[in-house]
Write an enzyme that holds these catalytic residues in place. Structure first.
Site, mmCIF file in Angstrom:
data_model
loop_
_atom_site.group_PDB
_atom_site.id
_atom_site.type_symbol
_atom_site.label_atom_id
_atom_site.label_comp_id
_atom_site.label_asym_id
_atom_site.label_seq_id
_atom_site.Cartn_x
_atom_site.Cartn_y
_atom_site.Cartn_z
ATOM 1 N N CYS A 112 -3.321 -1.510 -3.420
ATOM 2 C CA CYS A 112 -4.578 -1.723 -3.747
ATOM 3 C C CYS A 112 -4.944 -1.870 -2.727
ATOM 4 O O CYS A 112 -4.331 -2.205 -1.524
ATOM 5 C CB CYS A 112 -3.960 -3.395 -4.267
ATOM 6 N N CYS A 125 -5.967 -5.015 -0.962
ATOM 7 C CA CYS A 125 -5.516 -6.072 -0.150
ATOM 8 C C CYS A 125 -4.783 -5.513 1.012
ATOM 9 O O CYS A 125 -4.386 -6.065 1.681
ATOM 10 C CB CYS A 125 -3.618 -5.686 -1.097
#
Length: 273
Positions: free
Chosen positions: A34, A37
């Site tokens: 991600c 993230c």
């Protein structure tokens, strides 16, 4: 100062649920694939060095049971735990000031914020030496923090250390949007203070510029802009386009949405063109 730890299904109860009875726990549900993230992670890790809380990082691919229990549908998903319960949270990447607001709502105050309050108290008590020592201590701990740099520059300007203030502000880059606008505004204030100290009013333009600088220092922004506009209208070459630069500095300090900025920006454009 808080701590940052990796948490899994085996130690979640101990490190998150039980620990949250002692201090707030920020749980970052993330995935290695991600992109957002990876943007959020260093921000959270930086913040946890300032606040008395725990940052618990949970890889949802390695711990799908925890993701399921806490309803994680997208990452990053950040949840705040107190007394064993989720009390707040957000999905995605928030700007750092908004995360700080969330932490404040949990009753947390960072070491930097406590230090800035102590400095403000020292300044209010007319104790610049104590404020100077506290600034030096904080700058050692948080040399990149923009709030500290801006506060330190304001202090240096008040103390007459104009060159030092301008040097400190040079660390803030144009890409930093609001902080850069404030920095440019403060650089202008330092230059106004220097002008008051250095310029001998030998001409009408000198007098106009000095009146504008004094008004700016006194935070009478409309009067200051009026004087600087007169300088622009009479001689663009004065102090290397100093009238226009002074107005731009005040625009940056006031912000683009301020009524004075909008009004005098139009008047400046009319004077220029």
């Amino acid at each position: 100062m808080g701590v940052s730890i990796d948490v899994n299904s085996q130690n979640f109860e101990t490190e998150v649920l039980l620990q949250s009875h002692e201090q707030p726990v920020v749980v970052d549900f993330f995935a290695t694939w991600c992109g957002p993230c990876q943007m959020l992670k260093p921000m959270l890790e930086k913040l946890v060095t300032e606040y008395d809380c725990v940052l618990a990082k949970v890889d949802i691919d390695q711990n799908p049971d925890l993701a399921n229990v806490y309803g994680v549908e997208g990452v990053p998903d950040v949840k705040f735990f107190l007394a064993g319960q989720v009390v707040d949270g957000f999905v995605g990447v928030l700007p750092e000031p908004q995360i700080r607001d969330r932490l404040a709502q949990l009753g947390l105050e960072s070491a930097l914020e406590r230090g800035l309050k102590a400095i403000a108290a020292a300044e209010a008590a007319a104790d610049p030496e104590t404020a100077k020592r506290q600034f030096a201590h904080l700058m050692q701990q948080y040399p990149e923090d923009r709030r500290l740099i801006l506060a330190g520059a304001r202090f240096l300007i008040q103390q007459g250390s104009y060159d030092s203030a301008i040097k400190l502000l040079s660390a803030i880059q144009p890409s930093e949007a609001a902080d850069y606008r404030t920095a440019v505004g403060l650089q202008g204030m330092a230059q106004f203070q220097q002008a008051i100290a250095d310029i001998k009013p030998d001409s009408e333009l000198d007098q106009l510029y000095l009146q504008g600088a004094k008004a700016a220092i006194a935070q009478d922004h409309e009067t200051a802009l009026s004087y600087f506009l007169q300088v622009v209208e009479r001689d663009r070459r004065y102090r290397d386009d100093g009238g226009r630069k002074a107005m731009v500095a005040l625009f940056n300090l006031l912000g683009d949405e301020a009524a004075l900025t909008q009004a005098y920006r139009r008047r400046l454009m009319q004077a220029l063109y």
